[in-house]
Design an enzyme around this catalytic site. Structure first.
Site, PDB file in Angstrom:
ATOM      1  N   ASP A 285     -15.480  -3.316  -0.517  1.00  0.00           N
ATOM      2  CA  ASP A 285     -14.831  -3.032   0.868  1.00  0.00           C
ATOM      3  C   ASP A 285     -16.273  -2.816   1.646  1.00  0.00           C
ATOM      4  OD1 ASP A 285     -12.336  -3.166  -0.263  1.00  0.00           O
ATOM      5  OD2 ASP A 285     -12.496  -0.940  -0.710  1.00  0.00           O
TER       6      ASP A 285
ATOM      7  N   ASP B  30       0.884  -1.170  -0.100  1.00  0.00           N
ATOM      8  CA  ASP B  30      -0.069   0.106  -0.011  1.00  0.00           C
ATOM      9  C   ASP B  30       1.084   1.530   0.049  1.00  0.00           C
ATOM     10  OD1 ASP B  30      -1.884  -1.761   0.261  1.00  0.00           O
ATOM     11  OD2 ASP B  30      -2.586  -1.139   2.096  1.00  0.00           O
TER      12      ASP B  30
END
Length: 239
Positions: free
Chosen positions: A129, A8
């Site tokens: 998500d 990330d």
């Protein structure tokens, strides 16, 4: 089952978050390129990357560093974060990204999502998500009123082949994946499911494999040493 180690990116650095909270970002590696190279040496075939700045800004931000990673390894890279236009999709796919992830766009712009899936097929994954079962977007800063199964069925209907499912409450917490949520999704749609969030140890890989999922993303557990990538790959029988 495919193991996808994760990188990330925030402000050009390799970071991890707790439950998607940007204020908790902490650096976990000195170099994204070197981290990716090490993942490849350990046997990985795929790499999962997220442009965290892009996810929040709704446009690609860390593209330069992402392309450095692509050029420095033979890993297939799936990428999410800030991909909201066909131009962005095409730019990434033409520049060496193997699969792009549409997250917020899948919720906010179903027409664009359908066009991208029709044009690029298995090079498109939909990132779902969820927070308490409801889909979140905009870098997880906004929670919608749409149930994750509802969105999964909607994207399945337009031909989506891959869904990346994240339980935000488990992400970065090392508390184990939400097996119940994943099993429900696996039964609800025919898409290939990639689990994300909560993986903390080898037993989690075994549990996910038992659900017959397509893949699993591993992040924080790899960085803190609780899970060895080689061990995860061996359990998944990817090697």
């Amino acid at each position: 089952m495919v193991i996808l180690p994760a990188i990330d990116l925030k402000d050009g650095q390799c970071v991890r978050l707790f439950r998607g909270d940007y204020s908790t970002a902490h650096r976990v590696a000195a170099s994204a390129v070197q981290t990716a190279e090490q993942f490849q040496k350990s046997g990985a075939k795929w790499l999962h990357m997220v442009d965290l700045n892009g996810a929040k800004a709704a446009v690609p931000v860390n593209s330069k560093l992402i392309f450095q990673v692509v050029r420095s390894t033979d890993l297939k890279v799936e990428l999410g974060g800030g991909i909201r236009t066909m131009q962005a999709v095409e730019h990434y796919l033409q520049s060496g990204i193997s699969r792009v992830i549409l997250g917020s766009a899948a919720l906010a712009d179903p027409d664009f999502t359908a066009k991208a899936v029709r044009k690029y097929g298995d090079q498109i994954a939909i990132g779902i998500d969820a927070r308490n079962g409801m889909v979140a977007a905009e870098g997880w800063t906004h929670t919608s009123h749409m149930d994750y199964i509802e969105l999964a069925k909607r994207v399945e209907a337009v031909g989506t082949q891959y869904i990346i499912m994240t339980d935000i409450d488990r992400d970065g917490m090392l508390t184990g994946p939400n097996l119940e949520m994943l099993e429900k999704l696996q039964k609800a749609v025919s898409c290939k499911i990639i689990a994300s969030g909560g993986v903390s140890r080898a037993k989690d890989i075994e549990d996910l494999k038992a659900l017959h999922l397509y893949g699993v993303i591993c992040g924080k557990a790899l960085y803190n040493g609780d899970l060895k990538l080689e061990e995860a790959l061996e359990i998944a029988e990817e090697k």
